[in-house]
Design an enzyme around this catalytic site. Structure first.
Site, mmCIF file in Angstrom:
data_model
loop_
_atom_site.group_PDB
_atom_site.id
_atom_site.type_symbol
_atom_site.label_atom_id
_atom_site.label_comp_id
_atom_site.label_asym_id
_atom_site.label_seq_id
_atom_site.Cartn_x
_atom_site.Cartn_y
_atom_site.Cartn_z
ATOM 1 N N GLU A 252 0.656 -1.016 0.189
ATOM 2 C CA GLU A 252 0.319 -0.127 0.097
ATOM 3 C C GLU A 252 0.704 1.440 -0.157
ATOM 4 O OE1 GLU A 252 -3.353 0.753 0.183
ATOM 5 O OE2 GLU A 252 -3.091 3.121 -0.078
ATOM 6 N N THR A 294 -5.541 1.618 -5.563
ATOM 7 C CA THR A 294 -5.619 0.505 -5.496
ATOM 8 C C THR A 294 -5.723 -0.455 -6.356
ATOM 9 O OG1 THR A 294 -4.677 0.055 -3.016
ATOM 10 C CG2 THR A 294 -4.939 -1.793 -4.249
ATOM 11 N N HIS A 409 -1.450 3.347 4.355
ATOM 12 C CA HIS A 409 -2.129 3.890 3.505
ATOM 13 C C HIS A 409 -2.725 5.428 4.333
ATOM 14 C CE1 HIS A 409 -6.221 5.445 2.101
ATOM 15 N NE2 HIS A 409 -6.001 4.447 1.332
ATOM 16 N N ASP A 468 1.396 -0.026 -4.328
ATOM 17 C CA ASP A 468 0.442 -0.091 -6.257
ATOM 18 C C ASP A 468 0.391 1.969 -6.224
ATOM 19 O OD1 ASP A 468 -0.481 2.004 -3.751
ATOM 20 O OD2 ASP A 468 -2.528 0.839 -3.340
ATOM 21 N N HIS A 469 0.825 2.986 -5.834
ATOM 22 C CA HIS A 469 0.864 3.627 -5.977
ATOM 23 C C HIS A 469 1.489 4.701 -5.313
ATOM 24 C CE1 HIS A 469 -2.279 4.205 -3.265
ATOM 25 N NE2 HIS A 469 -2.823 2.926 -3.417
HETATM 26 C C1 GP9 Z 1 -9.254 -0.491 0.195
HETATM 27 C C2 GP9 Z 1 -7.454 -0.576 0.134
HETATM 28 C C3 GP9 Z 1 -7.137 1.085 -0.256
HETATM 29 O O1 GP9 Z 1 -9.651 -1.559 -0.181
HETATM 30 O O2 GP9 Z 1 -7.196 -0.979 -0.736
HETATM 31 O O3 GP9 Z 1 -7.438 1.947 -1.203
HETATM 32 P P1 GP9 Z 1 -6.831 2.583 -1.717
HETATM 33 O O4 GP9 Z 1 -7.378 4.178 -1.456
HETATM 34 O O5 GP9 Z 1 -5.396 2.802 -1.751
HETATM 35 O O6 GP9 Z 1 -7.144 2.428 -3.316
HETATM 36 MN MN MN Z 2 -4.213 1.964 -2.249
#
Ligand code: GP9
Ligand code: MN
Length: 619
Positions: A252, A294, A409, A468-469
């Protein structure tokens, strides 16, 4: 023909107040880059022009209804502005229609939203209070009753002003509306309200595209994929992981700038740094996500297509036909699953996973979540991995599974007892805490590797780790510049900050640090290649990363791109070595830029038109 008192009419006062508020927000609360005096002028004019256009329509109404109309419009306008501001504080981006319809996400966002609201936001509703006051006490003084001629005059004036705004915008950014790639440009030039209107039109167009598509478009795209993105060379990496399990870990918000970097003299991610030693580590690997975050990263990895320019394909195109990685693996006797301790409907995963061929989703219901073992968005990563082990060891082999972490996150909260690194010290609380949760993520991965080894799962698997980003948006550029010891974050730096780690860890392999530029679209063909499944049959915009890497670029979703020599961003080419704007090889670079546009466009066409429904994927 106008009297002095006309200028003190309610609609004029309201336009000035609302315009002023909007201007203050654009200029001082949304941190948009103002690059030149023309942009400065436009961003000043637009709020008043827009407010006047809407509120001046009140002169057509009966005097009695004018205050009602004006108040309603102001309330609606304020809500739209404020929602955008809250969203912007988190994502450095503006709302779009598809995002708004992701209603189920709003509830889950709860904890984040609270930290995005500031006490001084209350002043953003001052204009409403004033108008309410004026309309309650002195109603008749402030409303107007114009003759038709005068009404037309007011209307003409507001249309002329609006046209003037568009003309200035068009001079500032030619083809602004056709290109539309960058939401910030749009808002800067035509304002939030026109941007939303534009978005509505765009979305309806894309819905219409599916209905109109008939498959004739497909052959050109398939030809392009065959000649431009498919690498036919045999490599000795083909099949090295045949029949192995694939454990894909989504890290994340983890960006590459923390890897092999320090804070207070300590490594931020000691385990991940060491893991480079015996992994294939791609140091110039870019995320290609947009608003779907994500979910976009999942979409790209699974489909080999780009994320959409706005909205998340997971929501807007979850019924489409895709040639997905999990499906291809199922055909090769793999079982497929995802582990993620969040509600199944978040990002519409429950719907999309089924379509993508994910056979089992271990969602929040598979976990024991308490106050003690959760923080921020939910179950802490260490507990997540720990609790996942009992399921993982019972998966039918060979398996392909994705484990999606969560603790790192936004807003990067962590319980004190879990913090093993002191926070950074800057004007950004977000960045300050980011290092702590990144460290926590690093530790949780270390624990997970220990469990994999202890359970014997490790030997039979390959482990892929991917950021992921981005986690730190441009909103925190000042603090980021402080950390990176730079004067400022330029467009060049911004692109480089979109790098996320990619590890392909194959037990028994020494690995290698690979510097070639790469992106998330490349994962699907690369994994197939390693698993010994002919990836040249695969339809995607990615290329096997162990091949010849002849493809010249990695494209980001906003049209920026990176080659092994330059970065293209915001209209300029930057030398990769020096970071300086370069004027060399402009012709060649322009043709790459065109190819990037073409490729992104093809990907959008495939998705909007749902074109793969016309193709027998198993052919
Ligand atoms: C939510 C998690 C976070 O289930 O994958 O999502 P994001 O805000 O990073 O897209
Ligand atoms: Mn994410």
């Amino acid at each position: 023909m106008f009297k002095k008192k006309d200028f003190l009419s309610l609609y004029v006062i309201a336009s000035l107040l609302f315009g002023l508020k909007t201007y203050v927000m654009y200029r001082f609360m949304f941190t948009m880059d103002i690059e030149n005096i023309m942009q400065e002028i436009i961003i000043f004019i637009n709020p008043f022009v827009m407010a006047f256009f809407i509120l001046a329509l009140s002169v057509w109404l009966k005097e009695k209804t004018q205050p009602k109309y004006i108040r309603t419009m102001m309330v609606l306008g304020s809500i739209i502005l404020y929602l955008n501001l809250v969203f912007y504080r988190n994502f450095g981006d503006f709302l779009t229609i598809p995002i708004l319809f992701q209603g189920s996400n709003a509830a889950d966002l709860g904890s984040s939203v609270v930290s995005l609201v500031e006490w001084f936001d209350i002043f953003l509703f001052l204009d409403l209070a004033i108008v309410w006051y004026l309309t309650s006490k002195k109603r008749d003084i402030h409303t107007v009753s114009f003759r038709p001629k005068k009404r037309y005059l007011v209307l003409s004036l507001s249309i002329i002003l609006l046209l003037g705004n568009y003309i200035l915008a068009e001079i500032e950014r030619p083809q602004l509306l056709q290109r539309g790639f960058d939401r910030e440009y749009l808002v800067k030039n035509i304002g939030v309200f026109n941007f939303h209107l534009y978005d509505v039109v765009q979305q309806s167009k894309s819905k219409a595209q599916r209905v109109l598509a008939d498959g004739n478009e497909l052959s050109e795209i398939l030809d392009y994929i065959e000649t431009e993105t498919t690498d036919h060379t045999d490599t000795d990496m083909f099949g090295v992981a045949e029949d192995k399990n694939v454990i894909f870990v989504s890290l994340e918000s983890l960006q590459s700038f923390v890897i092999n970097n320090t804070l207070h003299g300590e490594e931020v991610t000691p385990f991940l740094n060491d893991l480079i030693e015996d992994s294939y580590y791609f140091e110039n690997f870019y995320h290609q996500t947009e608003q779907g975050k994500t979910a976009d990263s999942e979409f790209i990895v699974e489909s080999g297509l780009y994320s959409l320019p706005s909205g998340a394909a997971y929501f807007t195109h979850s019924e489409n036909e895709y040639q997905s990685l999990p499906e291809m693996l199922t055909q090769n006797d793999y079982s497929t699953s995802v582990f993620h301790a969040n509600s199944a409907s978040f990002w519409n995963r429950n719907v999309m996973y089924e379509n993508m061929g994910i056979e089992h989703f271990y969602d929040i219901n598979a976990y024991h979540v308490t106050d003690e073992n959760s923080v921020g968005w939910g179950l802490k990563d260490k507990d997540f991995f720990d609790q996942s082990m009992k399921y993982l060891t019972n998966l039918e082999e060979p398996y392909y599974t994705r484990m999606i972490t969560l603790t790192n996150h936004y807003p990067f909260t962590l319980d004190e007892e879990d913090a093993t690194l002191a926070p950074f010290d800057s004007n950004s609380k977000t960045l300050n805490h980011y290092f702590q949760t990144a460290r926590y993520l690093d530790e949780s991965i270390e624990d997970f590797f220990t469990s994999l080894k202890a359970s014997g799962e490790y030997e039979d698997s390959i482990i892929v780790l991917m950021g992921d980003h981005y986690g730190i948006s441009d909103f925190h550029n000042r603090a980021m510049a402080t950390y990176l010891e730079k004067d400022e974050i330029t467009a060049f730096d911004h692109v480089q900050l979109q790098r996320v780690p990619l590890y392909i860890h194959i037990p028994g392999h020494e690995g290698e640090v690979i510097s070639d530029v790469a992106g998330q679209v490349d994962i699907k063909p690369t994994l197939l290649h390693l698993l010994g499944i002919d990836e040249t049959e695969e339809l995607s915009f990615g290329t096997n990363l162990f091949g010849t890497r002849e493809k010249a670029f990695t494209a980001l979703r906003d049209g920026s791109f990176i080659t092994n020599d330059v970065i293209y961003a915001k209209g300029n080419y930057y030398d990769l070595e020096t970071g300086e704007i370069t004027e060399e090889n402009l012709e060649e670079l322009a043709s790459i830029r065109e190819q990037v546009q073409k490729e992104l466009g093809f990907s959008d066409q495939l998705i909007y038109g749902d074109l793969l429904r016309f193709h027998d994927i198993n052919e």
